[in-house]
Design a protein around this motif. Structure first.
Motif, PDB file in Angstrom:
ATOM      1  N   GLU A  52      15.198  14.622   2.640  1.00 53.14           N
ATOM      2  CA  GLU A  52      16.606  14.319   3.097  1.00 53.14           C
ATOM      3  C   GLU A  52      17.677  15.258   2.288  1.00 53.14           C
ATOM      4  O   GLU A  52      18.758  15.230   2.678  1.00 53.14           O
ATOM      5  N   LYS A  53      17.201  15.729   1.162  1.00 50.52           N
ATOM      6  CA  LYS A  53      18.235  16.433   0.296  1.00 50.52           C
ATOM      7  C   LYS A  53      17.930  18.016   0.176  1.00 50.52           C
ATOM      8  O   LYS A  53      18.921  18.713   0.083  1.00 50.52           O
ATOM      9  N   ALA A  54      16.692  18.321   0.600  1.00 48.48           N
ATOM     10  CA  ALA A  54      16.397  19.670   0.704  1.00 48.48           C
ATOM     11  C   ALA A  54      15.365  20.201   1.083  1.00 48.48           C
ATOM     12  O   ALA A  54      14.256  19.646   1.348  1.00 48.48           O
ATOM     13  N   THR A  55      15.058  21.511   1.313  1.00 45.83           N
ATOM     14  CA  THR A  55      13.809  22.295   1.911  1.00 45.83           C
ATOM     15  C   THR A  55      13.467  23.234   0.863  1.00 45.83           C
ATOM     16  O   THR A  55      14.204  24.162   0.260  1.00 45.83           O
ATOM     17  N   CYS A  73      14.337  26.229  -3.318  1.00 46.52           N
ATOM     18  CA  CYS A  73      14.961  25.350  -2.519  1.00 46.52           C
ATOM     19  C   CYS A  73      16.449  25.414  -2.094  1.00 46.52           C
ATOM     20  O   CYS A  73      17.419  26.148  -2.795  1.00 46.52           O
ATOM     21  N   THR A  74      16.795  24.693  -0.796  1.00 42.66           N
ATOM     22  CA  THR A  74      18.029  24.673  -0.326  1.00 42.66           C
ATOM     23  C   THR A  74      19.320  24.069  -1.211  1.00 42.66           C
ATOM     24  O   THR A  74      20.524  24.455  -1.244  1.00 42.66           O
ATOM     25  N   ASP A  75      18.895  23.131  -2.411  1.00 39.69           N
ATOM     26  CA  ASP A  75      19.583  22.741  -3.149  1.00 39.69           C
ATOM     27  C   ASP A  75      19.726  23.701  -4.250  1.00 39.69           C
ATOM     28  O   ASP A  75      20.320  22.693  -5.530  1.00 39.69           O
TER      29      ASP A  75
END
Length: 115
Positions: A52-55, A73-75
């Motif tokens: 739910e936070k990143a890919t 990662c996307t975060d």
């Protein structure tokens, strides 16, 4: 505090390509999923895990029982994945691994058809 991520992967085969569906639950109960895909000769691999936070994604060549490759990662986190399959049957797509993030956190996972 380190969070540990457990991934269970179930394998599906397609013509000329292998895809393993990844599913995991970490120590806080967060759930996610992703895929690991690679060619019939275990080349040109692509790895991803999403929660739910990143890919987080990376690419690899699986020429040896252990593949080591970077992930982004996307975060904005990044790290290194180490995936190892058994040497007794190197064609078996199963094993375990870790993602070691540059912020010091680590996620452990398992993958394969017979887990």
């Amino acid at each position: 505090m380190r969070k540990v991520l457990f991934v269970v992967a179930f394998g599906l085969a397609t013509a000329g390509c292998n895809t393993i569906q990844n599913k995991y639950v970490d120590s806080t109960g967060m759930r996610g999923s992703g895929t690991t895909t690679f060619g019939a000769m275990q080349e040109n691999g692509k790895f991803s895990i999403t929660d739910e936070k990143a890919t987080c994604r990376g690419v690899f060549e699986w020429k040896n029982p252990t593949a080591v490759f970077p992930v982004q990662c996307t975060d904005r986190k990044s790290g290194t994945v180490t995936m190892t399959r058994p040497t007794a049957n190197a064609s078996q797509i199963a094993g375990e691994g870790t993602i070691q993030f540059t912020d010091g956190t680590e996620r452990r996972f398992v993958f394969g058809k017979n887990i």
